[in-house]
Enzyme design. Structure first.
Site, PDB file in Angstrom:
ATOM      1  N   LYS A  12       0.492  -1.069  -0.436  1.00 25.56           N
ATOM      2  CA  LYS A  12      -0.082  -0.121   0.368  1.00 25.56           C
ATOM      3  C   LYS A  12       0.883   1.734  -0.127  1.00 25.56           C
ATOM      4  CE  LYS A  12      -4.381  -1.619   2.286  1.00 25.56           C
ATOM      5  NZ  LYS A  12      -4.860  -0.716   4.062  1.00 25.56           N
ATOM      6  N   ASP A  68      -9.100   2.036   4.498  1.00 26.71           N
ATOM      7  CA  ASP A  68      -9.594   0.844   4.607  1.00 26.71           C
ATOM      8  C   ASP A  68      -9.967   0.417   3.374  1.00 26.71           C
ATOM      9  OD1 ASP A  68      -9.929  -1.570   5.949  1.00 26.71           O
ATOM     10  OD2 ASP A  68     -11.630  -1.547   6.459  1.00 26.71           O
ATOM     11  N   GLY A 149      -3.211  -8.814  -2.370  1.00 23.65           N
ATOM     12  CA  GLY A 149      -4.637  -8.950  -1.993  1.00 23.65           C
ATOM     13  C   GLY A 149      -5.593  -9.909  -3.518  1.00 23.65           C
ATOM     14  N   LYS A 171      -3.010   0.401 -12.627  1.00 26.64           N
ATOM     15  CA  LYS A 171      -3.366  -0.160 -11.618  1.00 26.64           C
ATOM     16  C   LYS A 171      -3.971   0.983 -10.859  1.00 26.64           C
ATOM     17  CE  LYS A 171      -4.456  -2.199  -7.460  1.00 26.64           C
ATOM     18  NZ  LYS A 171      -3.349  -2.794  -6.562  1.00 26.64           N
TER      19      LYS A 171
END
Length: 191
Positions: A12, A68, A149, A171
């Site tokens: 991230k 999140d 993920g 992305k």
């Protein structure tokens, strides 16, 4: 300007760092000496993002933002959603998560899904949130080695490749986190 990104997820940090302008120095939790698990006990994606940002501000005194993300699958009543990271168990293993999701979708023709990211910014005692969504579908099998993920089983709408098969730049352009972070950057640019 220094901002803490309230995560220990290196993937991230790498994704977000490429979107943040040079005049903003991004600090990780490790950089500020935060080694404990930051609480994520809320029942919504937005609630978890806010909880993490407030925790860092209250306990470490830094302006920060937290995100999140959840994968919401239509045929599974938007599961795994807020439980995406732990869907396959507390060990938080991406392959376990994907395997369970594919098993649960096995007999379902509707493969529609979306990734949703909420970024919560705690800056100068004010709280702002920014939401990014990427609609797409779940593939029948895993494709690609990149990303992290659920990326090997998520194909964005209009694309023939999964997130694990496209570049980080691509992305970030079409993805949920990239969209939310660009809203954050636009907000910071107008201060």
């Amino acid at each position: 300007m220094k901002l803490v990104f309230a995560t220990n997820n290196f993937n991230k940090i790498k994704e977000v760092q490429s979107l943040i302008p040079d005049h903003i120095k991004l600090l990780s939790l490790k950089d500020i000496g935060c080694f404990e698990d930051v609480p994520e006990t809320q029942l919504t994606i937005k609630g978890n993002a806010i909880q993490k940002a407030e925790y860092i501000q209250e306990n470490y005194g830094f302006d920060c933002f937290a995100d999140d993300t959840g994968l919401e699958v239509e045929a599974l009543n938007n599961a795994p959603g807020v439980f995406s990271a732990r869907y396959g168990g507390e060990q938080r293993d991406a392959h376990d998560n994907m395997d369970l999701l594919l098993k649960n979708l096995n007999s379902k023709p509707n493969r529609n899904a979306q990734f949703k990211t909420v970024v919560a910014l705690h800056l100068n005692n004010n709280l702002e949130t920014f939401t990014g969504v990427c609609k797409g579908e779940i593939t029948a099998i895993k494709h690609g080695e990149g990303g992290f993920g659920y990326d090997p089983i998520f194909k964005a709408k209009g694309y023939s490749k999964t997130f694990a098969e496209i570049s980080l730049e691509e992305k970030n352009t079409i993805g949920h986190r990239g969209k939310a972070v660009r809203l954050l950057v636009d907000f910071l640019s107008n201060l």
